[in-house]
Design a protein around this motif. Structure first.
Motif, PDB file in Angstrom:
ATOM      1  N   GLY A  41       0.891  -1.040   0.090  1.00 49.80           N
ATOM      2  CA  GLY A  41       0.018  -0.018   0.174  1.00 49.80           C
ATOM      3  C   GLY A  41       0.745   1.370  -0.146  1.00 49.80           C
ATOM      4  N   ILE A  42       0.226   2.236   0.365  1.00 51.54           N
ATOM      5  CA  ILE A  42       1.207   3.631   0.463  1.00 51.54           C
ATOM      6  C   ILE A  42       2.187   3.516   1.482  1.00 51.54           C
ATOM      7  CG2 ILE A  42       0.684   6.039   1.469  1.00 51.54           C
ATOM      8  CD1 ILE A  42      -1.689   6.300  -0.210  1.00 51.54           C
ATOM      9  N   ILE A  43       1.883   2.827   2.353  1.00 51.63           N
ATOM     10  CA  ILE A  43       3.119   2.674   3.641  1.00 51.63           C
ATOM     11  C   ILE A  43       3.512   1.210   3.179  1.00 51.63           C
ATOM     12  CG2 ILE A  43       3.529   2.316   6.227  1.00 51.63           C
ATOM     13  CD1 ILE A  43       1.308   4.386   6.627  1.00 51.63           C
ATOM     14  N   ASP A  44       4.806   1.316   2.745  1.00 56.32           N
ATOM     15  CA  ASP A  44       5.523  -0.050   2.221  1.00 56.32           C
ATOM     16  C   ASP A  44       6.226  -0.627   3.371  1.00 56.32           C
ATOM     17  OD1 ASP A  44       6.426  -1.990   0.593  1.00 56.32           O
ATOM     18  OD2 ASP A  44       7.694  -0.740  -0.611  1.00 56.32           O
ATOM     19  N   GLY A  45       5.879  -1.893   3.717  1.00 62.58           N
ATOM     20  CA  GLY A  45       6.838  -2.652   4.568  1.00 62.58           C
ATOM     21  C   GLY A  45       6.280  -4.018   4.921  1.00 62.58           C
ATOM     22  N   ASN A  46       6.589  -4.826   5.691  1.00 59.68           N
ATOM     23  CA  ASN A  46       6.194  -6.068   5.877  1.00 59.68           C
ATOM     24  C   ASN A  46       4.718  -6.315   6.179  1.00 59.68           C
ATOM     25  OD1 ASN A  46       5.616  -8.546   7.081  1.00 59.68           O
ATOM     26  ND2 ASN A  46       7.682  -9.129   7.731  1.00 59.68           N
ATOM     27  N   ILE A  47       3.951  -6.653   5.112  1.00 60.72           N
ATOM     28  CA  ILE A  47       2.515  -6.105   5.290  1.00 60.72           C
ATOM     29  C   ILE A  47       2.039  -7.198   6.374  1.00 60.72           C
ATOM     30  CG2 ILE A  47       0.162  -6.848   3.949  1.00 60.72           C
ATOM     31  CD1 ILE A  47       1.760  -6.294   1.355  1.00 60.72           C
ATOM     32  N   PHE A  48       2.412  -8.483   6.683  1.00 65.17           N
ATOM     33  CA  PHE A  48       2.070  -9.314   7.818  1.00 65.17           C
ATOM     34  C   PHE A  48       2.155  -8.613   9.094  1.00 65.17           C
ATOM     35  CE2 PHE A  48       3.312 -12.698  10.785  1.00 65.17           C
ATOM     36  CZ  PHE A  48       1.690 -12.981  11.090  1.00 65.17           C
ATOM     37  N   LEU A  49       3.218  -7.912   9.170  1.00 64.56           N
ATOM     38  CA  LEU A  49       3.708  -7.055  10.328  1.00 64.56           C
ATOM     39  C   LEU A  49       2.864  -5.715  10.382  1.00 64.56           C
ATOM     40  CD1 LEU A  49       5.462  -6.909  12.888  1.00 64.56           C
ATOM     41  CD2 LEU A  49       7.039  -5.605  11.695  1.00 64.56           C
TER      42      LEU A  49
END
Length: 265
Positions: free
Chosen positions: A226-234
């Motif tokens: 999404g707009i905030i990119d990171g470890n989605i599961f986290l």
């Protein structure tokens, strides 16, 4: 009747999930059909109930109030924004603003509108039929807990099989965390229902949640950021951060059920 309903809707949902995922290549494009099962099963059971009681009041015709509508719109947005803020604050996510913000906002609004129909598929069953009927039998607290357990069970096979396909994380761990989020989120969803006794605000809540959560924090089902990119599961609202954050308001909602509230004035 409620025991038969629960066994039927969970059993058929799990069966259809298994059939959909027999073909991994098309599963991710077709698994949303599972959201229609609570609607179809509920229509059958509700029709049988109406014949027995000679009461033909439609689930969707129950009146709702402004307080329920405001809660349905603002609470999911606030919750997901808080997840995003914490993800960035603790350096677990990086913001990538959309190139065309206006287009992004319009897309969000259109997606929320379209998402009402898929949200209807679930909410017609869970908060439109199961929760009010369990409330009549057991009272609000027990009804909310049972509804949350049923809702979590309903999601388990889909989340597990999707996690296996996408490689998002350990399928069992992803499944357990998401089921926990669903169970805890049910307290807010149920509160939204009890504010007016109508499922309409809850359908709106569900669509806003599905749309805004994936747009801001990524899609747990497809692995798309999404707009905030990171470890989605986290960082996702249905991931680890969402699970932890959903614990915070539990005391507030639980106390509300203590008030014997069918509608909050």
């Amino acid at each position: 009747m409620m025991k038969k309903y629960i066994v039927t809707v969970i059993g058929i949902s799990w069966l259809v999930t298994g059939i959909v995922f027999l073909n991994p290549e098309t599963a991710l494009n077709n698994f949303s059909v599972i959201m229609l099962i609570p609607l179809i099963i509920t229509m059958i059971f509700n029709k049988a109930d109406n014949k027995k009681s000679r009461n033909d009041i439609s689930i969707l015709k129950r009146p709702f109030n402004l307080k329920a509508m405001v809660f349905s719109c603002l609470y999911p947005i606030f919750f997901i924004l808080t997840c995003g803020f914490l993800a960035v604050l603790f350096t677990q996510g990086v913001i990538h603003l959309p190139a065309k913000p206006v287009t992004w906002i319009v897309t969000i609004l259109v997606t929320i509108f379209i998402g009402l129909f898929s949200a209807l598929g679930e909410e017609y069953g869970w908060r439109g039929y199961l929760l009010p009927n369990l409330t009549k039998q057991y009272g609000k607290k027990k009804a909310v807990v049972i509804t949350g357990l049923v809702w979590a069970l309903y999601h388990i096979p889909t989340v597990y099989l999707v996690a296996r396909l996408t490689g998002l994380g350990n399928p069992l761990l992803v499944c357990v965390v998401q089921a926990g989020v669903v169970f805890l989120s049910n307290f807010a969803f149920s509160y939204c229902y009890y504010l007016s006794g109508s499922v309409i605000p809850v359908i709106i809540y569900h669509s806003i949640w599905n749309t805004f959560n994936t747009a801001l924090l990524g899609n747990l089902y497809t692995g798309k950021a999404g707009i905030i990119d990171g470890n989605i599961f986290l960082i996702n609202g249905e991931g680890v951060l969402g699970l932890l954050l959903a614990i915070v308001p539990l005391v507030f909602f639980w106390r509300k059920y203590d008030n014997g509230m069918e509608r909050e004035k």
